[in-house]
Design an enzyme around this catalytic site. Structure first.
Site, PDB file in Angstrom:
ATOM      1  N   ASN A  84       0.782  -1.180   0.088  1.00  0.00           N
ATOM      2  CA  ASN A  84       0.117   0.082   0.000  1.00  0.00           C
ATOM      3  C   ASN A  84       0.973   1.232   0.059  1.00  0.00           C
ATOM      4  OD1 ASN A  84      -2.363  -1.644   0.331  1.00  0.00           O
ATOM      5  ND2 ASN A  84      -1.954  -1.676   2.460  1.00  0.00           N
ATOM      6  N   GLY A  90      -4.476   2.888   1.707  1.00  0.00           N
ATOM      7  CA  GLY A  90      -4.477   1.932   3.010  1.00  0.00           C
ATOM      8  C   GLY A  90      -3.065   1.907   3.854  1.00  0.00           C
ATOM      9  N   SER A  92      -0.562   2.459   6.501  1.00  0.00           N
ATOM     10  CA  SER A  92      -0.704   3.355   7.802  1.00  0.00           C
ATOM     11  C   SER A  92       0.645   3.359   8.669  1.00  0.00           C
ATOM     12  CB  SER A  92      -1.518   2.165   8.726  1.00  0.00           C
ATOM     13  OG  SER A  92      -1.178   1.045   8.767  1.00  0.00           O
ATOM     14  N   HIS A  97       6.736  -1.352   3.025  1.00  0.00           N
ATOM     15  CA  HIS A  97       7.008  -2.926   3.344  1.00  0.00           C
ATOM     16  C   HIS A  97       5.702  -3.527   2.443  1.00  0.00           C
ATOM     17  CE1 HIS A  97       3.600  -0.372   5.502  1.00  0.00           C
ATOM     18  NE2 HIS A  97       2.772  -1.425   5.327  1.00  0.00           N
ATOM     19  N   LEU A  98       6.467  -4.804   2.077  1.00  0.00           N
ATOM     20  CA  LEU A  98       5.488  -5.665   1.354  1.00  0.00           C
ATOM     21  C   LEU A  98       5.151  -6.672   2.251  1.00  0.00           C
ATOM     22  CD1 LEU A  98       8.173  -6.509  -1.402  1.00  0.00           C
ATOM     23  CD2 LEU A  98       6.812  -4.741  -1.431  1.00  0.00           C
ATOM     24  N   HIS A  99       3.478  -6.562   2.210  1.00  0.00           N
ATOM     25  CA  HIS A  99       2.838  -7.820   2.694  1.00  0.00           C
ATOM     26  C   HIS A  99       2.942  -8.918   2.132  1.00  0.00           C
ATOM     27  CE1 HIS A  99       0.330  -5.015   5.338  1.00  0.00           C
ATOM     28  NE2 HIS A  99       0.552  -4.128   4.383  1.00  0.00           N
TER      29      HIS A  99
HETATM   30  P1  5GP Z   1      -0.043  -0.680   5.935  1.00  0.00           P
HETATM   31  O1  5GP Z   1      -1.466  -0.520   6.535  1.00  0.00           O
HETATM   32  O2  5GP Z   1       0.764   0.505   6.448  1.00  0.00           O
HETATM   33  O3  5GP Z   1       0.036  -1.364   4.593  1.00  0.00           O
HETATM   34  O4  5GP Z   1       0.348  -1.944   6.936  1.00  0.00           O
HETATM   35  C1  5GP Z   1       0.918  -1.885   8.142  1.00  0.00           C
HETATM   36  C2  5GP Z   1       1.042  -3.140   8.793  1.00  0.00           C
HETATM   37  O5  5GP Z   1       1.976  -3.244   9.833  1.00  0.00           O
HETATM   38  C3  5GP Z   1      -0.374  -3.774   9.216  1.00  0.00           C
HETATM   39  O6  5GP Z   1      -0.599  -4.720   8.735  1.00  0.00           O
HETATM   40  C4  5GP Z   1      -0.040  -3.833  10.921  1.00  0.00           C
HETATM   41  O7  5GP Z   1      -0.990  -4.781  11.509  1.00  0.00           O
HETATM   42  C5  5GP Z   1       1.359  -3.934  10.758  1.00  0.00           C
HETATM   43  N1  5GP Z   1       1.910  -3.290  11.996  1.00  0.00           N
HETATM   44  C6  5GP Z   1       1.842  -2.126  12.928  1.00  0.00           C
HETATM   45  N2  5GP Z   1       2.561  -1.909  13.693  1.00  0.00           N
HETATM   46  C7  5GP Z   1       3.325  -3.120  13.956  1.00  0.00           C
HETATM   47  C8  5GP Z   1       4.287  -3.658  14.975  1.00  0.00           C
HETATM   48  O8  5GP Z   1       4.652  -2.689  15.791  1.00  0.00           O
HETATM   49  N3  5GP Z   1       4.904  -4.876  14.739  1.00  0.00           N
HETATM   50  C9  5GP Z   1       4.289  -5.739  13.792  1.00  0.00           C
HETATM   51  N4  5GP Z   1       5.053  -6.893  13.677  1.00  0.00           N
HETATM   52  N5  5GP Z   1       3.539  -5.250  12.901  1.00  0.00           N
HETATM   53  C10 5GP Z   1       3.021  -3.928  12.888  1.00  0.00           C
END
Ligand code: 5GP
Ligand code: ZN
Length: 111
Positions: A84, A90, A92, A97-99
């Site tokens: 994202n 989306g 946050s 990062h790559l999911h």
């Molecule tokens: P985004 O919404 O930016 O694409 O994804 C951020 C991801 O980071 C979310 O899936 C959330 O669960 C994960 N996340 C947020 N804070 C932390 C953390 O402190 N540790 C880990 N392992 N994941 C995190």
């Protein structure tokens, strides 16, 4: 250091590490959206895919290969890789990062 993922790279915040390379770190997502949900991040702070520079071509490739290696380590044949970029898409956490998601079926197009 304000960035939460930079703090994970620095070891200031714990994370369940899946793999590490010279350029990338992969760790379990805190709030998994699938049986496998691993985040692959560059060790160097880059805000998003949109924040990549042309000079980041090698880094970008290393991140994708790390995502492949996560899938191999998790024995996934079918998986989804999502990035994202921007709050409206989306994002946050504003460290690229790559999911890597797997272990269940996924709809297409995504919601
Ligand atoms: P985004 O919404 O930016 O694409 O994804 C951020 C991801 O980071 C979310 O899936 C959330 O669960 C994960 N996340 C947020 N804070 C932390 C953390 O402190 N540790 C880990 N392992 N994941 C995190
Ligand atoms: Zn960062």
């Amino acid at each position: 250091m304000a960035c939460i993922f930079c703090r994970i790279v620095a070891g200031e915040i714990p994370a369940k590490k899946v793999l590490e390379t010279d350029a990338a770190l992969a760790f379990e997502d805190l709030a998994p959206q699938a049986p496998t949900h691993v985040l692959v991040i560059p060790k160097r702070h880059v805000e998003s895919v949109g924040g990549l520079g042309d000079e980041d071509a090698a880094l970008s490739g290393k991140l994708l290969l790390a995502a492949r290696d996560v899938a191999r380590a998790k024995k996934l044949t079918d998986f989804r890789v999502v990035a994202n970029s921007g709050a409206g898409a989306g994002q946050s956490v504003f460290h690229l990062h790559l999911h890597v998601l797997g272990g269940r079926p996924f709809d297409w197009p995504p919601g």
